[in-house]
Design an enzyme around this catalytic site. Structure first.
Site, PDB file in Angstrom:
ATOM      1  N   SER A 188       1.947   2.954  -1.872  1.00 27.13           N
ATOM      2  CA  SER A 188       1.866   2.848  -0.417  1.00 27.13           C
ATOM      3  C   SER A 188       1.967   4.231   0.223  1.00 27.13           C
ATOM      4  O   SER A 188       1.170   5.113  -0.079  1.00 27.13           O
ATOM      5  CB  SER A 188       2.949   1.893   0.092  1.00 27.13           C
ATOM      6  OG  SER A 188       2.719   1.538   1.437  1.00 27.13           O
ATOM      7  N   GLU A 281      -5.579  -6.877   0.336  1.00 26.95           N
ATOM      8  CA  GLU A 281      -4.633  -6.105   1.149  1.00 26.95           C
ATOM      9  C   GLU A 281      -5.307  -5.354   2.294  1.00 26.95           C
ATOM     10  O   GLU A 281      -6.481  -4.988   2.225  1.00 26.95           O
ATOM     11  CB  GLU A 281      -3.820  -5.157   0.285  1.00 26.95           C
ATOM     12  CG  GLU A 281      -4.569  -4.034  -0.374  1.00 26.95           C
ATOM     13  CD  GLU A 281      -3.610  -3.027  -0.995  1.00 26.95           C
ATOM     14  OE1 GLU A 281      -2.966  -2.292  -0.229  1.00 26.95           O
ATOM     15  OE2 GLU A 281      -3.494  -2.993  -2.233  1.00 26.95           O
ATOM     16  N   HIS A 311      -0.727  -6.009  -1.040  1.00 25.74           N
ATOM     17  CA  HIS A 311      -0.212  -4.636  -1.039  1.00 25.74           C
ATOM     18  C   HIS A 311       0.909  -4.448  -2.062  1.00 25.74           C
ATOM     19  O   HIS A 311       1.904  -5.173  -2.045  1.00 25.74           O
ATOM     20  CB  HIS A 311       0.294  -4.306   0.374  1.00 25.74           C
ATOM     21  CG  HIS A 311       0.674  -2.879   0.575  1.00 25.74           C
ATOM     22  ND1 HIS A 311      -0.222  -1.846   0.429  1.00 25.74           N
ATOM     23  CD2 HIS A 311       1.861  -2.307   0.923  1.00 25.74           C
ATOM     24  CE1 HIS A 311       0.381  -0.702   0.688  1.00 25.74           C
ATOM     25  NE2 HIS A 311       1.645  -0.951   0.968  1.00 25.74           N
TER      26      HIS A 311
END
Length: 349
Positions: A188, A281, A311
């Protein structure tokens, strides 16, 4: 434990499912109200995986966010669900940064992973990401250094990049590892920070690591990707949390800055990269566009789009086979890249 075997205490599966169930019951009223309106079932998802996604969606703040603590608390609670066993942790505190070594019985000093956790630059820690880092260290047969970098809004950009730079330099100059032994990895925001660090090292003509790995990397803080809207029904993220985190991190800087949003950087000269992203995602377009620009710049990049995964689905490896497979493939990439980088080094006479 032999290399390649999963770090799984099968006796704990019941406890983990119980924990998931307990957390779902706590939010059961909200689940009833929102499940079919906000989280349609995706064909191919297991009940356990869908429950995890729903739990994360219900715990992810939306609407209005008043403070960073509203983002931090749900991620910290995630550590209650998956705590790996057979993991050795050693805290490190230096004058410039903090972090911890993570290793398993399969880990060796031949390979070193500098891991940069996710959390939107405003949340997360080595503790919140131990389930992923321990599994990755195991599959890569590597020692992993999980950096506990400073967080926004208390410490906005470029504090996180400064900490990552300091940790990389420390691994080389004080720990005695060669760049060819090191892989920088992150998920991320940590995946975006991974690419930013590689760019900063390249521009400063510092020896680059053997490669980089990004799990669902956040590479565009301008939030211009189309999948931010098209994949909103299936992912647990939302635009409110992304916008809030981007604002706290940028703190007045232009989000197009290449070290904030590596998507807009000149990518020439980066080491080989692996990016894993889920087709379900919201940040999917970040990875697709970055990979396209990287290839055009001559970078050796592997882009893996995992069908129907959300995600950083890697967190769900205890229950989701695709998560185990993804981390296993990332481990293979790390082993192969370090071996190749060592062979590419010229022999000095």
């Amino acid at each position: 434990m032999a290399p390649g075997l999963p770090i799984v205490n099968f006796a704990r599966r019941t406890r983990i499912y119980w924990e998931i169930n307990r957390m779902m019951v706590r939010g059961s009223l909200r689940a009833v109200a929102h499940r079919f309106r906000r989280s349609p079932r995706v064909p191919g998802w297991s009940l356990a995986y869908e429950s995890i996604v729903e739990m994360m969606k219900l715990s992810t703040p939306g609407d209005s966010i008043q403070s960073a603590n509203e983002i931090r608390r749900p991620l910290e609670r995630l550590t209650n669900v998956t705590r790996p066993i057979g993991v050795e942790q050693k805290r490190v505190n230096t004058a410039l940064f903090c972090g911890e070594w993570v290793s398993t019985r399969a880990s060796t000093d031949e390979r070193i992973i500098l891991y940069l956790h996710g959390g939107g630059y405003v949340s997360g820690s080595p503790a919140t990401h131990l389930a992923v880092t321990a599994r990755l260290a195991h599959e890569a047969q590597a020692r992993l250094f999980a950096l506990d970098y400073r967080l926004a809004p208390e410490h906005p950009f470029p504090a996180q990049l400064e900490d990552a730079w300091a940790a990389y330099w420390w691994l080389i100059t004080e720990q005695g590892y060669s760049p060819e032994q090191i892989i920088v990895a992150g998920d991320s925001a940590g995946g975006g920070l991974t690419m930013a660090l590689l760019l900063a090292l390249r521009d400063a003509h510092v020896p680059l690591p053997a490669g980089g790995v990004g799990f669902s990397p956040w590479l565009d803080l301008t939030l211009s990707g189309e999948t931010l809207l098209t994949n909103a029904p299936t992912d647990f993220l939302n635009l409110t949390i992304l916008r809030t985190a981007a604002r706290m991190y940028c703190d007045g800087y232009d989000p197009h800055h290449p070290l904030i949003s590596p998507l807009y950087a000149d990518l020439e000269g980066l080491p080989p990269l692996l990016i894993q992203v889920g087709s379900a995602e919201m940040l999917l377009d970040d990875s697709r566009r970055f990979a396209e620009r990287a290839r055009a710049a001559g970078v050796d990049i592997q882009l893996e789009i995992w069908d129907k995964m959300v995600h950083v689905w890697h967190f769900t490896w205890l229950i989701e086979p695709k998560a185990r497979q993804a981390i296993r493939q990332a481990g293979n990439f790390i082993r192969q890249r370090v071996a190749a980088a060592r062979q590419e080094q010229p022999i000095l006479h």
